[in-house]
Scaffold this motif. Structure first.
Motif: not given
Length: 226
Positions: A118-122, A125-131, A133-140, A144-149
């Motif tokens: 999870i920490q390896s995800v750029p 990507q997180v900032e774009a998801a937040i921008a 309007g995704l919630s933390h659960q939907r962002m994860m 994050m999880l598909p790229q992390a996997l």
């Protein structure tokens, strides 16, 4: 070298010792497959707990990881085999003891792999998801999880292979896996070289097959793959 001992006991070694098909509970695959699945599920929660901002979640997850990564697996097996029956007042089947010990122990390692993945995800990507309007659960879940996997696949498969081979330790409490089945046959036939060479080949074939499948999966999930 006399391979007759293998052919004469092939059914017992493979069907009972390896596959777990027989008159009593046993089998390497019967133990390894549920241990991998349940250990990975528990490892996901441990990994997410390690990343949690709340210390009430982060601290227990950290203690869990550090504790079980600092003790031998065989010790954990013995704890469940000797201590748990004392606490609950009844003995447990070898399969239940072995499966629980493997899940609890391996979840600590798998949790660290999940955390690192999870920490390896750029960060972008997180900032774009937040921008968006995704919630933390939907962002994860969707970002994050598909790229992390994909990033975790090599480390996960390595740990799965380690777990698969470590199932041979269950034989110390009498669980009839492939190693224990070979011991039973050897006690009667006294052909250790042929028997242990045979089970070494089985372990190697399974481990190599897992690594090959993981390599193909990693190539298919690689960015730009067709």
């Amino acid at each position: 070298m006399d391979l007759q001992v293998i052919t004469n006991n092939f059914t017992f070694l493979i069907f009972q010792g390896f596959l777990g098909i027989g008159g009593f509970v046993g089998g390497t695959l019967r133990l390894a497959v549920p241990a991998i699945i349940l250990g990975f599920i528990l490892g996901i929660f441990i990994g997410l707990g390690r990343l949690a901002r709340s210390r009430w979640v982060n601290y227990p997850a950290t203690i869990y990881v550090e504790f079980f990564r600092g003790v031998p697996l065989v010790m954990v097996i013995f704890w469940f085999w000797f201590i748990i029956p004392v606490l609950i007042g009844k003995s447990l089947p070898e399969y239940s003891v072995a499966l629980t010990a493997f899940v609890v122990f391996e979840a600590a390692y798998l949790g660290e792999i999940v955390r690192a993945g999870i920490q390896s995800v750029p960060r972008g990507q997180v900032e774009a998801a937040i921008a968006t309007g995704l919630s933390h659960q939907r962002m994860m879940r969707y970002v994050m999880l598909p790229q992390a996997l994909r990033n975790m696949i090599p480390a996960l498969v390595t740990q799965f292979i380690v777990l698969f081979k470590d199932t041979s330790l269950a034989s110390i409490i009498g669980y009839v896996d492939l190693t224990k089945a070979a011991q039973i046959v050897n006690n009667r036939e006294i052909r250790p070289f042929e028997l242990y060479l045979f089970i070494a080949v089985i372990y190697w074939l399974c481990s190599y097959g897992m690594s090959r499948c993981a390599r193909r999966l990693e190539q298919r999930l690689a960015p730009g793959a067709a």
